[in-house]
Design a protein around this motif. Structure first.
Motif, PDB file in Angstrom:
ATOM      1  N   LEU A 144      91.470  -0.599  27.153  1.00 30.44           N
ATOM      2  CA  LEU A 144      91.664  -1.107  28.512  1.00 30.44           C
ATOM      3  C   LEU A 144      92.944  -1.919  28.630  1.00 30.44           C
ATOM      4  N   THR A 202      82.587  -2.093  29.505  1.00 29.70           N
ATOM      5  CA  THR A 202      83.544  -2.569  30.494  1.00 29.70           C
ATOM      6  C   THR A 202      82.983  -3.774  31.249  1.00 29.70           C
ATOM      7  N   LEU A 244      87.060   4.743  32.227  1.00 25.93           N
ATOM      8  CA  LEU A 244      88.292   4.008  32.511  1.00 25.93           C
ATOM      9  C   LEU A 244      89.191   3.987  31.276  1.00 25.93           C
ATOM     10  N   THR A 248      93.142   5.195  31.041  1.00 32.09           N
ATOM     11  CA  THR A 248      94.268   4.370  30.586  1.00 32.09           C
ATOM     12  C   THR A 248      95.027   5.073  29.467  1.00 32.09           C
ATOM     13  N   ALA A 255      94.409  -0.981  31.948  1.00 32.48           N
ATOM     14  CA  ALA A 255      93.431  -0.784  33.016  1.00 32.48           C
ATOM     15  C   ALA A 255      93.827  -1.546  34.274  1.00 32.48           C
TER      16      ALA A 255
END
Length: 333
Positions: A144, A202, A244, A248, A255
């Motif tokens: 991230l 996350t 996510l 990235t 992120a």
């Protein structure tokens, strides 16, 4: 949390332990989580209960002792543990002297792999106990933030579950719990568990306080093609529901940077854009089914919408009719 009925105890059909024996309770909980010392504090009989499932690399369990106990957890260097209070309260002390307290649905304790910790449970304490491999959470943060993580993440001891991010983490945990309790598609489909694991990690990183928040907030010099690369990846892999972290990596930016680009250029987050792509693909299949036997449930599952009520609500919001109405109209035509 009352245990007056079977249905109220989370993950009951995945029971690992029901005992009043201290030695047995310590052994079984250690086998599921990791070695520790369990010491009863008062003279009341132990009523230890552990129900646990494996979701990808994560272990999620419901744990209660029914008596006041002290747990001493030595450093292991292998796992992070998140103790999410559902009822009662606990007091936690780290070897560096940091102290904290959790109460039902208000706080969660984060136990670090490189620290010794002591946890005092009240008699009525019940918790979701989440075990996360170091490599998983540290790798997720690295993905991230688009930066190497070279040591343990120094999370603060207690996470606030009343914050918006904390409530989001609770919703993720409750969804996983419900899927296992109700024998939902998550329990049957190993591929779908990756999405839930990424969502939990996350939400945990966002909800927990500590120095890692600076990494999550930082932006980098965006590649001029970062947004296009992310969009291409979404359209090429929408059915696999990229996380996510996947986006990235594909875009080559953090992120935070990617989310800002989506908001600035498309007025939505990456997850919302991906959801809309999947909804459009599902509508296309309902308008042009591959056979007469195709059902709404088939199409929803194919595009990763495992909660049919939620799928119908999102679909109606976007297209003004239910998925079944679309399919029925196609067949009538």
């Amino acid at each position: 949390m009352s245990r007056s009925t079977v249905s109220e105890e989370p993950l009951r059909q995945h029971g690992r332990l029901r005992t009043g024996d201290v030695a047995l309770a310590q052994q079984v909980v250690a086998d599921v989580y990791e070695p520790h010392t369990l010491e009863p504090v008062d003279r009341s009989a132990l009523d230890a209960r552990l129900n646990a499932v494996q979701n990808g690399g994560l272990t999620l369990g419901y744990l209660t002792y029914g008596s006041e106990v002290r747990i001493t957890l030595p450093p292991s260097d292998r796992w992070y543990h998140i103790n999410i209070a559902l009822a009662g309260h606990s007091r936690i002390t780290r070897e560096d002297g940091e102290r904290g307290m959790t109460a039902g649905r208000e706080g969660a304790a984060i136990l670090l792999p490189h620290r010794a910790q002591t946890i005092d449970w009240a008699t009525d304490t019940a918790q979701f106990a989440l075990k996360i491999p170091r490599a998983d959470i540290e790798g997720h943060l690295a993905a991230l933030a688009r930066t190497p993580i070279t040591g343990p993440i120094e999370f603060d001891l207690v996470m606030n579950l009343r914050s918006s991010a904390g409530r989001g983490l609770l919703r993720c945990i409750e969804f996983v719990r419900a899927e296992w309790d109700e024998d939902g598609i998550l329990a049957q489909n190993p591929g779908s568990r990756r999405q839930l694991e990424s969502m939990i990690l996350t939400n945990l990183l966002i909800a927990a306080s500590g120095p890692h928040q600076q990494l999550l907030r930082q932006t980098d010099n965006a590649r001029p093609d970062a947004l296009r690369r992310a969009l291409d990846y979404i359209h090429e892999h929408a059915q696999a529901i990229p996380t996510l972290a996947d986006l990235t990596e594909a875009a080559g930016v953090s992120a935070r940077t990617l989310q800002l680009q989506f908001l600035h250029n498309l007025d939505c987050t990456p997850s919302h854009y991906l959801r809309d792509v999947r909804l459009r693909a599902a509508r296309e299949e309902l308008l042009h089914p591959s056979s007469d036997s195709v059902t709404v449930a088939d199409v929803a599952a194919a595009w990763g919408f495992y909660n049919h009520g939620r799928f119908s609500s999102l679909y109606r919001s976007m297209y003004g009719e239910s998925p079944s109405e679309t399919l029925r109209g196609t067949r009538d035509a």
